[in-house]
Enzyme design. Structure first.
Site, PDB file in Angstrom:
ATOM      1  N   HIS A 195       0.798  -1.229   0.000  1.00  0.00           N
ATOM      2  CA  HIS A 195       0.000   0.000   0.000  1.00  0.00           C
ATOM      3  C   HIS A 195       0.825   1.271   0.000  1.00  0.00           C
ATOM      4  CE1 HIS A 195      -4.156  -1.431   0.548  1.00  0.00           C
ATOM      5  NE2 HIS A 195      -3.631  -2.441   1.201  1.00  0.00           N
ATOM      6  N   LYS A 204      -8.844  13.676   4.692  1.00  0.00           N
ATOM      7  CA  LYS A 204      -7.971  12.493   4.682  1.00  0.00           C
ATOM      8  C   LYS A 204      -6.998  12.666   5.841  1.00  0.00           C
ATOM      9  CE  LYS A 204      -7.025  13.554   0.343  1.00  0.00           C
ATOM     10  NZ  LYS A 204      -7.312  12.364  -0.420  1.00  0.00           N
ATOM     11  N   ARG A 205      -6.225  11.620   6.135  1.00  0.00           N
ATOM     12  CA  ARG A 205      -5.203  11.742   7.178  1.00  0.00           C
ATOM     13  C   ARG A 205      -4.362  12.978   6.915  1.00  0.00           C
ATOM     14  NH1 ARG A 205      -1.051   8.143   7.024  1.00  0.00           N
ATOM     15  NH2 ARG A 205      -1.599   7.482   4.936  1.00  0.00           N
ATOM     16  N   LYS A 207       0.273  14.478   1.586  1.00  0.00           N
ATOM     17  CA  LYS A 207      -1.089  14.710   1.098  1.00  0.00           C
ATOM     18  C   LYS A 207      -1.359  16.204   0.880  1.00  0.00           C
ATOM     19  CE  LYS A 207      -2.911  10.504   3.305  1.00  0.00           C
ATOM     20  NZ  LYS A 207      -3.505   9.714   2.209  1.00  0.00           N
ATOM     21  N   THR A 245      -8.782   6.357  -2.062  1.00  0.00           N
ATOM     22  CA  THR A 245     -10.123   5.861  -2.406  1.00  0.00           C
ATOM     23  C   THR A 245     -11.173   6.937  -2.162  1.00  0.00           C
ATOM     24  OG1 THR A 245     -10.170   4.830  -0.228  1.00  0.00           O
ATOM     25  CG2 THR A 245      -9.748   3.380  -2.095  1.00  0.00           C
ATOM     26  N   LYS A 270     -14.887   8.097  -4.062  1.00  0.00           N
ATOM     27  CA  LYS A 270     -16.177   8.382  -3.399  1.00  0.00           C
ATOM     28  C   LYS A 270     -16.704   9.739  -3.832  1.00  0.00           C
ATOM     29  CE  LYS A 270     -14.429   5.628   0.328  1.00  0.00           C
ATOM     30  NZ  LYS A 270     -13.427   5.669   1.386  1.00  0.00           N
TER      31      LYS A 270
END
Length: 837
Positions: A375, A568-569, A574, A679, A683
């Site tokens: 991952h 998100k985290r 990110k 992911t 969504k």
């Protein structure tokens, strides 16, 4: 006492109707549970009591299907997949269960008869705190698809009592407290008192006279099974998520010491056992923290494998003789990332030491059984465990790992002498004298029959870079399985207005299990009636979200503004920092405009949410910065009708189910090549939300599917990143003036007196630890701002935006987890449908 609840229950007889689908009988069954399975004082039927009684009523139905599924598998004895994951991010179960069982309307009517509304009862459920990020949510989507596709498969995990943490925002920033989802109890889990396995830690290895080895001594805790039912959509198949809890026995309690006043040492093993499943990802800065994390991973692997072996034997009993070589034709074990890597040496140990197999036979069984999903390409996330800690906790497993390494090196020397100079990076044991470690990813690649990445770009990077040398030995071992999401939770149930419109215009609801059917929505993308219905569904979701934001943050937001969301985290790769710097620049420019100029801009509400790991200082600084910016912007009367900035606290699945349907733009802006898949991007896109993003992870495939013109692209490509970092080191990089202006505005104290220099310093300089802008925020800033300007323009053209939104949903057929799991089943696990008749 709720008068509505209590007086209404008086009129409904308390009678058990566990399998009924008639509202009046369901109401009786709910009342029966409230009366005869009481968890509270009598005569109370307020929303909380109603939730637990309703969940138990639904569970009646699930248990029947569950037992039928278990019995059917036992009889047919198919090959079965066991999915091992340290996290599952399940979300609430009630809406999902009654949705999958297709009894929502009956339950809504039943609760009305009892004086309650289904929407209010659903809100009483706490999210199960069994996971944190995308890894855990993926595992939960996969379970939903396994059940829906009628596949013989189970999940295994740990029953964390306090989860990762509950996030609260204060003036100081993020505060963490323990999750309280088990403070009362979970109505969905069933404890299996007959399913208990011993798990050993520490101790020593003894060699028996016959040459076999035995691991003895140390401490032994008990693994107790809790099962959670996972129903498929409109099918009888109901599979299990089996969660392990660690316990010590009564005989481990030292009564003599206790009566002597030595209370802590009397219950030492008991408190040690409780620590194992207390918290997800306990801090590992200390030796004790490292031991606890390793204990958790081994506890999951050992208990699950003992259970799998027992079931394999049970299904053979009374059927004549059998061989261990049959095991891989009945069992597939999937490792979700490197956390369950210890399943490899543990399966070897169980086969050799307990079942008395020789090495070659045990190795053949193990390597044909286990597959591994990678991952991440982030070096810090590829687990490496100290050899000293491993020898201390798991001495037998270290012997086995040494032997796997020895045989692997011998194979390379014999068959691939050309790779000899590559061995330092390929071997499992890194004997660096400063820090000797076990490389878990290498152990997985050497031992598993299949290794897969989770998006095409990610899998290509694995093959070309991270695992390139292994690919030259085993070219067929590596596959791609692009992640997916369940359309049930992430569209059908979380956005009923939108999904009803889709069903009406497609003239079928088959899209819920065959997401490719959404492509027909392209035919209506320019239809004015369809666009108007689409817009009103999106507006209903935006209004619901605005009410939620007001309730949890006290900030009032305008549903007519562009809802721009990044959840998100919190992690530097990110790039929430890029997002907030963009919002700061936007704020500064708005301040400089005349009222006439402001009126020409696109009003925007920027929402950011996610948890920063409690020891990740820069991530926590980013959270504080977002809050500080919001506190200033939202109270600035000159601009707050054109811009709001909101940090959404305690992001989890239920919050996502509110945010995602109400979003219009979402940000997936990681440095290219660093996000394996993502992911949440799927969504958002499925819910008609447009993406601003880099060519990273699954963004690449989403853009291909929905059309390049419906995706706001910016930023460096993955293949350019190494060169750009090199140029930065060499002092070639010239920052954009807008980027400098945004940073300077923070330093000016515009957002308070907190010292943000340590955070901003990570963007400065050309090299050095924590400097040199490793994640290319400065490089990508100008193209990010240009893309945001394109977003503003597009949003002004309502028809164009609606068409893009519709085409986004229409292009999401590929991103169903049903497709992903069907590919795993066929191409990795070799399992087939086993439908309960």
């Amino acid at each position: 006492m709720a008068t509505n609840g209590k007086s209404a229950t008086d009129k409904v007889p308390a009678v058990a109707n566990p399998l009924s689908e008639k509202p009046e009988e369901i109401a009786s069954n709910i009342n029966y549970h409230a009366l005869f399975n009481p968890h509270f004082s009598p005569f109370k039927f307020e929303p909380e009591q109603a939730f637990f009684a309703t969940a138990e009523s639904v569970r009646d139905r699930l248990i029947k299907q569950w037992n039928e599924t278990f019995l059917h598998y036992h009889k047919v004895d198919p090959k079965q997949t066991y999915y091992l994951s340290m996290e599952y991010l399940q979300g609430r179960a009630l809406t999902n269960a009654i949705g999958n069982l297709n009894i929502q309307d009956a339950y809504a009517d039943a609760l009305n008869k009892l004086g309650h509304k289904l929407e209010e009862i659903v809100e009483q459920e706490k999210d199960a705190a069994l996971g944190n990020g995308g890894l855990g949510r993926l595992a939960s989507c996969f379970l939903d698809s396994m059940a829906t596709l009628n596949l013989p498969a189970w999940g295994y995990g740990l029953r964390y009592k306090y989860g990762l943490f509950k996030q609260r925002m204060t003036k100081q920033g993020q505060e963490e407290s323990a999750e309280d989802w088990l403070e009362k109890f979970s109505p969905w889990e069933v404890v299996r008192h007959d399913i208990v396995f011993p798990v050993r830690f520490f101790g020593r290895v003894e060699v028996n006279p016959d040459g076999f080895r035995t691991w003895v001594g140390g401490e032994v805790v008990q693994a107790l099974a809790y099962d959670v039912p996972i129903p498929g959509y409109k099918t009888k198949n109901t599979i299990s998520l089996r969660l392990w809890e660690a316990k010590a026995c009564a005989e481990d309690f030292n009564l003599f010491q206790f009566n002597d006043g030595q209370y802590e040492s009397a219950a030492q093993l008991h408190s040690g056992a409780q620590q194992i499943c207390a918290v997800l990802y306990p801090g590992d800065a200390t030796e004790n923290g490292k031991l606890l994390r390793l204990k958790q991973q081994f506890f999951l692997c050992s208990a699950s494998l003992q259970d799998i072996i027992l079931r394999f034997k049970e299904r053979r009993s009374g059927k004549g003789s059998w061989q261990w070589s049959e095991f891989p034709s009945k069992v597939a074990v999937q490792l979700n990332d490197t956390h369950p890597t210890l399943a490899i040496p543990e399966l070897m140990r169980l086969l050799m030491d307990d079942e008395r197999l020789g090495w070659d036979e045990a190795w053949d069984v193990t390597t044909r059984t286990i597959a591994y999903t990678n991952h991440t390409v982030l070096p810090e996330a590829l687990e490496k465990w100290s050899q000293a800690v491993m020898w201390k906790l798991l001495p037998r497993h270290m012997e086995i790992i040494e032997e796997i390494e020895k045989r692997f090196l011998a194979m390379i020397n014999a068959t691939r002498p050309d790779l000899e100079h590559k061995l330092p990076s390929m071997c499992i044991l890194d004997h660096n004298p400063q820090k000797p470690v076990v490389r878990m990813a290498n152990l997985c690649v050497v031992s598993a029959h299949t290794v897969n990445g989770v998006a095409q770009l990610h899998s290509d990077i694995l093959k070309a870079e991270l695992f390139a040398d292994y690919v030259s030995i085993w070219p067929t071992k590596f596959q791609n399985k692009t992640n997916g999401i369940t359309p049930r939770r992430w569209l059908r149930f979380c956005s009923p207005e939108l999904s009803n419109i889709i069903t009406t215009w497609l003239k079928t609801d088959q899209w819920v299990t065959n997401l490719d059917l959404l492509s027909s929505l392209q035919n209506f993308a320019d239809n004015a009636d369809f666009q108007n219905e689409w817009a009103s569904a999106k507006m209903a979701n935006k209004q619901r979200l605005a009410q939620y934001i007001l309730r949890v943050t006290g900030v009032s937001i305008d549903p007519n503004s562009l809802f721009d969301i990044q959840v998100k985290r919190i992690h530097e790769y990110k790039r929430q920092l890029l997002n907030i710097l963009g919002a700061i620049y936007r704020y500064k420019k708005l301040k400089e405009m005349s009222p006439e100029q402001q009126k020409k801009t696109t009003p925007r509400t920027v929402m950011i949410g996610g948890k920063a790991f409690s020891t990740y200082t820069n991530a926590k600084r980013i959270v504080k910065l977002v809050n500080d910016v919001g506190a200033v912007v939202n109270h600035d009367p000159e601009v707050n009708s054109y811009l709001k900035v909101v940090f959404v606290p305690n992001y989890n699945v239920s919050v996502a189910e509110m945010l995602i349907p109400g979003s219009e733009l979402s940000q997936h802006i990681s440095t290219a090549g660093m996000e394996a898949s993502g992911t949440s991007n799927m969504k958002f896109a499925l819910n008609g939300c447009l993406i601003i993003g880099t060519l990273d992870g699954a963004n690449v495939e989403i853009r291909e599917e929905i059309g390049e013109e419906n995706f706001f692209l910016f930023g460096a490509r993955a293949d350019e990143v190494p060169r750009l970092r090199k140029e930065r080191e060499n002092g070639v990089f010239k920052p954009d003036p807008r980027f400098e202006e945004a940073k300077q505005y923070i330093r000016s104290g515009a957002f308070g007196s907190y010292d943000y220099n340590p955070l901003l310093d990570s963007l400065e300089g050309n090299s050095g630890y924590g400097r040199g802008d490793f994640f290319l925020v400065g490089h990508d800033f100008p193209s990010y701002m240009d893309a945001q300007a394109r977003v503003d323009e597009a949003y002004k053209d309502r028809k164009r935006w609606l068409k893009m939104s519709i085409l986004s949903t229409a292009g999401c057929g590929k991103f169903s987890s049903d497709r992903t799991i069907a590919q795993y089943a066929k191409e990795i696990w070799n399992i087939e449908e086993c439908r309960v008749p």
